[in-house]
Design a protein around this motif. Structure first.
Motif, PDB file in Angstrom:
ATOM      1  N   GLY A 117       0.898  -1.924  -0.139  1.00 30.56           N
ATOM      2  CA  GLY A 117      -0.089   0.157   0.351  1.00 30.56           C
ATOM      3  C   GLY A 117       1.006   1.246   0.057  1.00 30.56           C
ATOM      4  O   GLY A 117       2.511   1.553  -0.881  1.00 30.56           O
ATOM      5  N   GLU A 118       0.462   2.301   0.258  1.00 31.65           N
ATOM      6  CA  GLU A 118       0.487   3.263   0.166  1.00 31.65           C
ATOM      7  C   GLU A 118       1.674   3.627   1.588  1.00 31.65           C
ATOM      8  O   GLU A 118       1.929   3.013   2.027  1.00 31.65           O
ATOM      9  CB  GLU A 118       0.153   5.328   0.574  1.00 31.65           C
ATOM     10  CG  GLU A 118      -1.057   5.196  -0.654  1.00 31.65           C
ATOM     11  CD  GLU A 118      -1.820   6.271  -0.331  1.00 31.65           C
ATOM     12  OE1 GLU A 118      -2.134   6.991  -1.514  1.00 31.65           O
ATOM     13  OE2 GLU A 118      -3.031   5.983   0.308  1.00 31.65           O
ATOM     14  N   ASN A 140       2.802   4.118  -9.332  1.00 30.45           N
ATOM     15  CA  ASN A 140       1.255   3.050  -8.260  1.00 30.45           C
ATOM     16  C   ASN A 140       1.252   3.433  -6.777  1.00 30.45           C
ATOM     17  O   ASN A 140       2.180   2.044  -6.164  1.00 30.45           O
ATOM     18  CB  ASN A 140       0.537   2.043  -8.911  1.00 30.45           C
ATOM     19  CG  ASN A 140      -0.767   2.117  -9.021  1.00 30.45           C
ATOM     20  OD1 ASN A 140      -1.239   2.726  -7.750  1.00 30.45           O
ATOM     21  ND2 ASN A 140      -1.559   1.709  -9.562  1.00 30.45           N
ATOM     22  N   ILE A 142      -0.584   2.589  -4.391  1.00 24.83           N
ATOM     23  CA  ILE A 142      -1.413   1.826  -4.046  1.00 24.83           C
ATOM     24  C   ILE A 142      -0.723   0.115  -4.400  1.00 24.83           C
ATOM     25  O   ILE A 142      -0.669  -0.772  -3.466  1.00 24.83           O
ATOM     26  CB  ILE A 142      -2.474   1.314  -3.980  1.00 24.83           C
ATOM     27  CG1 ILE A 142      -3.135   2.822  -4.308  1.00 24.83           C
ATOM     28  CG2 ILE A 142      -3.611   0.375  -3.863  1.00 24.83           C
ATOM     29  CD1 ILE A 142      -3.057   3.179  -2.650  1.00 24.83           C
TER      30      ILE A 142
END
Length: 412
Positions: A117-118, A140, A142
């Motif tokens: 994830g972030e 990206n 994510i």
């Protein structure tokens, strides 16, 4: 009496104020320390780093320098999994890929941990690998993960969209090959600090990619190489992946080559039309129709092949304009034949023997055209398609030598 009352009120007021001042004076350092600690916690949580968690797991939080546990050159393995290639033009193409980087941090752990994830880069050091010559790079946030293994090995995987430079062979269009390059390097660390190398095949398609054919291309070959480049006084390790794509030319056979050749054949019909006065309008109509049709094909290819940015000649242009030249030559032959035709030729009661020989030259011109034009066009096609076949076979060997997952990285 009033003065005594005011003194008593002032005394009572001081009795309430002085204790408060004493309390504030005693607790002021504690309040300052609490505020600083609170502010520090806010900074850490804003950056996504729970301080106690990092201390307990002994994770690295230095993001701008090499990990303290690395005492020698850090060896980083890189591999790329291609997801898709879209928007292929004369100068670049858009590539969606997954880039995996693996290195050893020399720190063993009691248990492995995988984060996704972030802001996962805040939990540990990550390489500063970047794309050279790329027009745009979109990360990206994510679709990424960071994996810490018990042995100390760290895996960092990201999904990235890259607009990579491409170079087509314009001359061979539509039998051309397009080469796209993906070039990687560490931005701030020279080879004394970080050494990059390809892992396994280097670049691969993890699944069969059929959508590339919708863009009119197929994969011809993929190869990787490793070399060094000097920037100032420092030398950096460069990783390069070369992706060769071959254009699917069958659509051009149906839309351009077959119609152009058919128009050339139709233009020859005028050679067999009677050379008398009655046949002149028919020959003129056929000649004008074929010329206008060839002009339509020429204009259509200029507008629809998406090659307008290139001013170089192409094999497709050679065939179209050669066919156009044959059609024009048929019109010129009709003009010559009509010029040497006698007005009385074919009239009732007039024998061809009574017509002067030079007035019968149009018949000889037509007979020569009936043989010369087909032979010339046949010779042109033999030379043209022989050259195309030689070119396609030369690059077909590259596709036969490529074995997909078994391809090995080469070091230059």
């Amino acid at each position: 009496m009033s003065s005594k009352m005011s003194s008593l009120v002032n005394l009572l007021h001081l009795s309430f104020v002085v204790p408060k001042l004493i309390i504030i004076f005693v607790t002021w350092p504690l309040l300052i320390d609490s505020g600083i600690q609170h502010k520090s916690n806010v900074i850490y949580m804003t950056e996504g780093i729970p301080l106690d968690f990092v201390r307990d797991k002994q994770f690295l939080i230095e993001k701008r320098s090499l990990p303290p546990s690395v005492t020698s050159t850090l060896d980083i393995g890189v591999k790329i999994a291609m997801e898709s290639i879209t928007d292929i033009t004369n100068i670049d193409s858009t590539i969606d890929l997954y880039m995996t980087q693996i290195w050893n941090s020399n720190q063993t752990r009691n248990e492995s941990l995988k984060l996704s994830g972030e802001d996962i880069a805040n939990f540990g050091w990550t390489p500063d690998t970047y794309f050279i010559l790329a027009k745009t790079v979109i990360y990206n946030n994510i679709a990424q993960y960071l994996h810490f293994e018990t042995s100390g090995q760290v895996t960092f995987d990201q999904k990235i969209r890259v607009t990579a430079p491409c170079k087509p062979d314009i001359w061979y269009f539509p039998f051309d090959n397009t080469s796209c390059r993906i070039i990687l390097s560490s931005y701030g660390f020279s080879k004394e600090f970080i050494s990059l190398h390809w892992m396994d095949a280097g670049v691969e398609f993890p699944v069969a990619y059929d959508k590339l054919s919708e863009l009119g291309y197929e994969i011809l070959n993929m190869s990787v190489s490793t070399y060094e480049a000097a920037y100032g006084k420092q030398h950096f390790v460069i990783l390069e992946a070369l992706i060769s794509l071959r254009r699917i030319s069958s659509i051009y056979l149906y839309q351009v080559y077959v119609p152009a050749a058919s128009l050339v054949l139709v233009s020859w019909v005028t050679f067999w039309i009677n050379g008398d006065n009655a046949g002149t309008p028919a020959r003129a109509s056929v000649g004008v129709m074929t010329v206008l049709s060839m002009l339509t094909i020429c204009r259509g290819q200029t507008d629809t092949t998406n090659m307008a940015v290139s001013r170089e000649p192409r094999l497709l242009d050679v065939y179209i304009w050669a066919s156009f030249s044959f059609v024009i030559a048929a019109m010129i032959e009709f003009a010559l034949s009509d010029f040497f035709r006698d007005p009385n030729f074919g009239a009732p009661g007039i024998s061809p023997l009574h017509i002067p020989r030079y007035k019968r030259t149009n018949l000889k011109i037509d007979r020569c055209a009936q043989i010369g034009f087909p032979l010339s066009f046949l010779l042109f096609n033999v030379v043209y398609w022989g050259y195309v076949f030689w070119h396609t076979q030369k690059f077909a060997s590259l596709a036969n030598n490529w074995e997909g997952d078994t391809m090995k990285a080469t070091d230059l």
